[in-house]
Motif scaffolding. Sequence first.
Motif, short mmCIF file in Angstrom:
data_model
loop_
_atom_site.label_atom_id
_atom_site.label_comp_id
_atom_site.label_asym_id
_atom_site.label_seq_id
_atom_site.Cartn_x
_atom_site.Cartn_y
_atom_site.Cartn_z
N GLU A 228 -1.79 6.84 -0.49
CA GLU A 228 -1.12 5.76 -1.22
C GLU A 228 -1.16 4.46 -0.42
O GLU A 228 -1.31 3.39 -0.99
CB GLU A 228 0.33 6.12 -1.52
N PHE A 229 -1.04 4.57 0.90
CA PHE A 229 -1.12 3.38 1.75
C PHE A 229 -2.50 2.73 1.60
O PHE A 229 -2.62 1.53 1.43
CB PHE A 229 -0.85 3.72 3.21
N ARG A 230 -3.56 3.55 1.67
CA ARG A 230 -4.92 3.02 1.55
C ARG A 230 -5.15 2.39 0.17
O ARG A 230 -5.81 1.36 0.05
CB ARG A 230 -5.94 4.13 1.81
N LEU A 231 -4.56 3.03 -0.84
CA LEU A 231 -4.67 2.50 -2.20
C LEU A 231 -4.00 1.13 -2.29
O LEU A 231 -4.58 0.18 -2.82
CB LEU A 231 -3.99 3.49 -3.16
N ARG B 10 -10.50 3.57 -12.04
CA ARG B 10 -10.32 4.76 -11.21
C ARG B 10 -11.51 4.98 -10.27
O ARG B 10 -11.30 5.23 -9.08
CB ARG B 10 -10.12 6.00 -12.09
N PRO B 11 -12.77 4.90 -10.79
CA PRO B 11 -13.90 5.09 -9.87
C PRO B 11 -13.91 4.10 -8.70
O PRO B 11 -14.25 4.47 -7.58
CB PRO B 11 -15.12 4.90 -10.77
N GLU B 12 -13.51 2.85 -8.97
CA GLU B 12 -13.44 1.85 -7.88
C GLU B 12 -12.41 2.26 -6.84
O GLU B 12 -12.64 2.13 -5.63
CB GLU B 12 -13.04 0.48 -8.43
N LEU B 13 -11.26 2.73 -7.31
CA LEU B 13 -10.18 3.13 -6.40
C LEU B 13 -10.60 4.33 -5.57
O LEU B 13 -10.35 4.39 -4.37
CB LEU B 13 -8.90 3.42 -7.18
N TYR C 242 -11.02 13.91 -8.36
CA TYR C 242 -10.20 12.80 -7.89
C TYR C 242 -9.82 11.82 -8.99
O TYR C 242 -8.89 11.04 -8.82
CB TYR C 242 -10.89 12.06 -6.74
N LEU C 243 -10.52 11.86 -10.13
CA LEU C 243 -10.18 10.92 -11.20
C LEU C 243 -8.74 11.06 -11.63
O LEU C 243 -8.05 10.07 -11.85
CB LEU C 243 -11.12 11.10 -12.39
N ARG C 244 -8.24 12.27 -11.77
CA ARG C 244 -6.84 12.48 -12.14
C ARG C 244 -5.92 12.34 -10.94
O ARG C 244 -4.76 11.97 -11.07
CB ARG C 244 -6.66 13.84 -12.81
N THR C 245 -6.44 12.68 -9.77
CA THR C 245 -5.63 12.56 -8.56
C THR C 245 -5.21 11.11 -8.34
O THR C 245 -4.11 10.84 -7.86
CB THR C 245 -6.42 13.07 -7.33
N ASP D 12 -4.31 9.06 -10.53
CA ASP D 12 -3.10 8.82 -11.32
C ASP D 12 -1.85 9.27 -10.56
O ASP D 12 -0.81 8.63 -10.63
CB ASP D 12 -3.17 9.56 -12.66
N VAL D 13 -1.99 10.37 -9.83
CA VAL D 13 -0.86 10.88 -9.03
C VAL D 13 -0.55 9.90 -7.90
O VAL D 13 0.61 9.56 -7.66
CB VAL D 13 -1.19 12.28 -8.46
N TRP D 14 -1.59 9.44 -7.22
CA TRP D 14 -1.38 8.47 -6.13
C TRP D 14 -0.74 7.21 -6.66
O TRP D 14 0.17 6.66 -6.04
CB TRP D 14 -2.70 8.11 -5.45
N VAL D 15 -1.23 6.73 -7.80
CA VAL D 15 -0.69 5.50 -8.40
C VAL D 15 0.77 5.70 -8.77
O VAL D 15 1.62 4.83 -8.54
CB VAL D 15 -1.53 5.07 -9.62
#
Length: 100
Positions: free
Chosen positions: A32-35, A49-52, A64-67, A69-72
């Motif tokens: 989440e910090f990196r995001l 999502r692909p950019e993130l 990771y596409l759904r992951t 959403d969890v991080w966000v």
Amino acid sequence: ALEFGETGELQINVAGEQARWKGQQIALRPNEFRLLRFMAENPNRVLSRPELIGALGKAGDPDYLRTVDVWVKRLRAGLRNAGAGDLLRTVHGKGYVLDL
């Protein structure tokens, strides 16, 4: 420390992997910090999502596409708890924006 926003409301300490909103610590896990750091470096624009995922070095893994959403979701909760309100906006069908 990197400073973002009008008067540096968002401060990011890269070395210590910590972030603050108007002095208030934002509780974040490493992803989440990196995001947050990537979004803060690309403010006010829709990030897909692909950019993130690419920014986190996780590209090529469809799981990771759904992951993301969890991080966000966790990042959004951390921002809200630190008093940053609805800084992180969802643009349906497109991605996410950090409004700074």
